[in-house]
Design an enzyme around this catalytic site. Structure first.
Site, PDB file in Angstrom:
ATOM      1  N   ASP A 193       0.081   5.346   0.932  1.00 12.72           N
ATOM      2  CA  ASP A 193      -0.377   6.069   1.922  1.00 12.72           C
ATOM      3  C   ASP A 193      -0.295   5.496   3.373  1.00 12.72           C
ATOM      4  O   ASP A 193      -1.025   4.410   3.544  1.00 12.72           O
ATOM      5  CB  ASP A 193      -1.769   6.647   1.785  1.00 12.72           C
ATOM      6  CG  ASP A 193      -1.747   7.658   0.344  1.00 12.72           C
ATOM      7  OD1 ASP A 193      -1.057   8.353   0.374  1.00 12.72           O
ATOM      8  OD2 ASP A 193      -2.867   7.304  -0.117  1.00 12.72           O
ATOM      9  N   ASP A 198       0.869  -1.056  -0.098  1.00 16.52           N
ATOM     10  CA  ASP A 198       0.282  -0.020   0.087  1.00 16.52           C
ATOM     11  C   ASP A 198       0.882   1.052   0.031  1.00 16.52           C
ATOM     12  O   ASP A 198       1.994   1.072   0.301  1.00 16.52           O
ATOM     13  CB  ASP A 198      -0.866  -0.030   1.317  1.00 16.52           C
ATOM     14  CG  ASP A 198      -1.738   1.173   1.536  1.00 16.52           C
ATOM     15  OD1 ASP A 198      -2.352   1.468   0.522  1.00 16.52           O
ATOM     16  OD2 ASP A 198      -1.495   1.885   2.756  1.00 16.52           O
TER      17      ASP A 198
HETATM   18  C1  BG6 Z   1      -5.627   5.828   0.198  1.00 22.13           C
HETATM   19  C2  BG6 Z   1      -5.707   6.477   1.355  1.00 22.13           C
HETATM   20  O1  BG6 Z   1      -4.400   5.308  -0.022  1.00 22.13           O
HETATM   21  O2  BG6 Z   1      -6.233   6.527  -1.016  1.00 22.13           O
HETATM   22  C3  BG6 Z   1      -7.202   7.014   1.691  1.00 22.13           C
HETATM   23  O3  BG6 Z   1      -5.540   5.602   2.524  1.00 22.13           O
HETATM   24  C4  BG6 Z   1      -7.542   8.020   0.447  1.00 22.13           C
HETATM   25  O4  BG6 Z   1      -7.455   7.795   2.796  1.00 22.13           O
HETATM   26  C5  BG6 Z   1      -7.607   7.030  -0.800  1.00 22.13           C
HETATM   27  O5  BG6 Z   1      -8.896   8.280   0.383  1.00 22.13           O
HETATM   28  C6  BG6 Z   1      -7.837   7.959  -1.962  1.00 22.13           C
HETATM   29  O6  BG6 Z   1      -6.820   8.758  -2.297  1.00 22.13           O
HETATM   30  P1  BG6 Z   1      -6.789  10.034  -3.334  1.00 22.13           P
HETATM   31  O7  BG6 Z   1      -5.312  10.403  -3.502  1.00 22.13           O
HETATM   32  O8  BG6 Z   1      -7.131   9.312  -4.611  1.00 22.13           O
HETATM   33  O9  BG6 Z   1      -7.852  10.949  -3.029  1.00 22.13           O
HETATM   34 MG    MG Z   2      -2.734   3.210   3.390  1.00 30.75          MG
END
Ligand code: BG6
Ligand code: MG
Length: 215
Positions: free
Chosen positions: A11, A9
């Protein structure tokens, strides 16, 4: 070693974008006068941008149209990307950098499986644009975690079966997705104690011991 590939993953695992997600959602929630704090922010880990917005709007007494919701998501993303723009390779921790290099030397296939549509931008900011063998992200899936689609896509991109890969996740929704897809899961951070995971990591370099890599 029983695995041929590792799917990370992004984030909360490879980099700490959590605070930027929180600050951007918090600014939107404050403007709309919706209660939102760090504890509620944890519910958004791993889930898509629109699903995150729906969780935030659960605490609103107003109902909003689809067009308004799309505009809110865009507003949050603009703020979030401005914060991401301040990231640099210095935001990649030594622990993550060293671990990735050890795993690379083991000739493991390394992939990203993230719900984020900003994945490529983030990888570029932290200097990892060309590092991974495959990147499956929010732009190439129709079902967000806890659905396993993004991990199945990542495994397919590196030509491995789920049973040949371990998924590294910091979100309970991500652990659920990994297990649903037939992957072993190494949980870290917020999800560290999730009982559905096979490995429980205090830091990313714990992977090296868990996977019995001698370096
Ligand atoms: C995930 C995060 O990696 O990405 C979430 O943990 C987030 O919190 C999701 O909502 C979508 O992210 P983005 O960058 O497309 O808005
Ligand atoms: Mg994550």
């Amino acid at each position: 070693m029983q695995y041929k590939g590792i799917i990370f993953d992004l984030d909360g695992v490879i980099c700490s974008t959590d605070e930027s997600h929180y600050l951007a959602w918090k600014a939107l929630a404050d403007r709309l006068q919706i209660p939102f704090d760090r504890e509620r922010n944890n519910l958004l880990r791993g889930v898509s941008r629109m699903a995150s917005l729906e969780i935030i709007l659960e605490k609103s007494d107003k109902t909003y149209s689809d067009d308004e919701k799309a505009a809110f998501a865009e507003e949050k993303n603009t703020m979030y990307r401005e914060l991401l723009g301040r990231m640099s390779p210095a935001d990649l921790s030594d622990d993550v950098r060293n671990t990735l290099n050890v795993l690379r030397e083991e000739r493991l296939k390394l992939a990203i499986g993230s719900s984020s549509k900003n994945t490529r931008f983030i990888l570029e900011r932290i200097g990892l644009s060309d590092f991974f063998d495959a990147v499956a992200d929010g732009n190439c899936i129709t079902h967000s975690k806890p659905h396993p689609e993004v991990f199945l896509k990542a495994a397919d991109m590196i030509s491995l079966a789920p049973g040949e890969c371990v998924v590294v996740e910091d979100a309970h929704a991500g652990v659920e997705a990994a297990v649903a897809g037939g992957f072993d899961c190494a949980a870290i951070g917020d999800a560290k104690d999730d009982e559905r995971a096979l490995y429980h990591l205090t830091c990313i370099s714990d992977l090296i011991g868990c996977l019995k890599i001698n370096n």
